[in-house]
Enzyme design. Sequence first.
Site, PDB file in Angstrom:
ATOM      1  N   GLY A 206       0.833  -1.210   0.000  1.00  0.00           N
ATOM      2  CA  GLY A 206       0.000   0.000   0.000  1.00  0.00           C
ATOM      3  C   GLY A 206       0.857   1.245   0.000  1.00  0.00           C
ATOM      4  CG  ASN A 207      -0.346   4.577  -1.549  1.00  0.00           C
ATOM      5  OD1 ASN A 207      -1.021   5.435  -0.998  1.00  0.00           O
ATOM      6  ND2 ASN A 207      -0.801   3.851  -2.572  1.00  0.00           N
TER       7      ASN A 207
END
Length: 398
Positions: A206-207
């Site tokens: 993810g980020n």
Amino acid sequence: MAGVREVILGVGGGIAAYKSCDLLRRLQERGYAVTVVPTPSSLNFVGSATWEALSGRPVTTQVWERVDEVRHISLAASADALIIAPATADLIARVAAGRADDLLTNLVLAVDVPILVVPAMHPQMWLDPATVANVQTLRSRGFVVMDPEVGRLTGEDIGPGRFPETLSIIEKFEKSLSIEKDFLGINVLVTAGGTREAIDPVRYIGNRSSGRQGAAVARAARDRGATVKLIMANSQLSHEETATLNGIEIIPVETATQMHAALEKEFPTTRLLIMSAAVADAKPSQVSDAKIKKGELKEIQLTENPDLLKSIAKMRDKQVIIAFAAETNGDLGAAREKMQAKGANILYLNDVSGGAIFGSDQTEGVILTGNGAHIPVTNTSKDTLAELLLDQALIQLG
Ligand code: CTP
């Protein structure tokens, strides 16, 4: 004044109080969140239960209720605008004199926001020199006082004093507070948050995107009259922040593939796309059905995700597209190339060096426009950036 959302509806003790129920409903439909503050005498016409049911919020009339909340101060702090409708001769006189003998008049003194007064009374009372002088006093202090309509009142009398039609009150409200509805009738699609790509049932790639910038753009577009859909991937918005998105259709997604599908479905009926989501550039080539044991977690094979923007831009009819670019080196030339390669009309180059911006309410960067201009944005709120981007989009939309 874009960004107006929290409205206090003060209700005076006149028969037109029942018409304010419709005003409340219409305000809500237009995306405003409304807290009703009736005067004690107005409860003879419309009771607290009606206001609580319609607004979905607690209703009090005196400073002696919910004292622990210091309601006149807390309400004043959260309000963006105040409408007093109907305003009786007595209420206008009390406001003109600076009295603070109920919650509403306390609030009038405590707020620092635009105030619209909508009088309704019998013509003799409206035309009485005392009322005329009081109205003049309010106008000289910056209150916007609507002129009542001319017509039949509750008795046999006919003349100026009628409560105006709901839509003309709202029109006056938005016009006099210069809430520009310059996106009225425009379909806006916003992507926000960060996509997550599963590795196994527990882990993902993810980020750090919080979804705040996308939420700010969606809110700003809604407030300017647009019909807004928000494709939201994994935001970190609080319950209160999510509550500010009423009137916006939220399409929740998890992965880049899901976001892609939602974009393909919604883009054809969109006029302006704002691609603020952080899309994972790659995903695990295989997703394990079972949790991978730590000893086996040595390497993850990745497959590139498609560039959603590039792919969607190929479907373009006459849509305007705003892209975002997160960079740590602020290279304008590279950003302009990225904008062209992705088929965007406008690009906001976000300087995210040192972990800045993500999760914050502030932003810093440069807006690149299709005509070669670049507009520096320094230490600006995400709400203000949203307005700047919409201003640029409006130029492109013609
Ligand atoms: N974007 C997209 N699809 C992707 C990656 C990014 O649609 N697979 C969009 C983002 O929503 C954003 C813009 O493209 O509006 C720029 O994203 P950015 O991460 O800066 O660019 P990348 O194309 O990933 O390039 P880089 O190699 O610089 O990371």
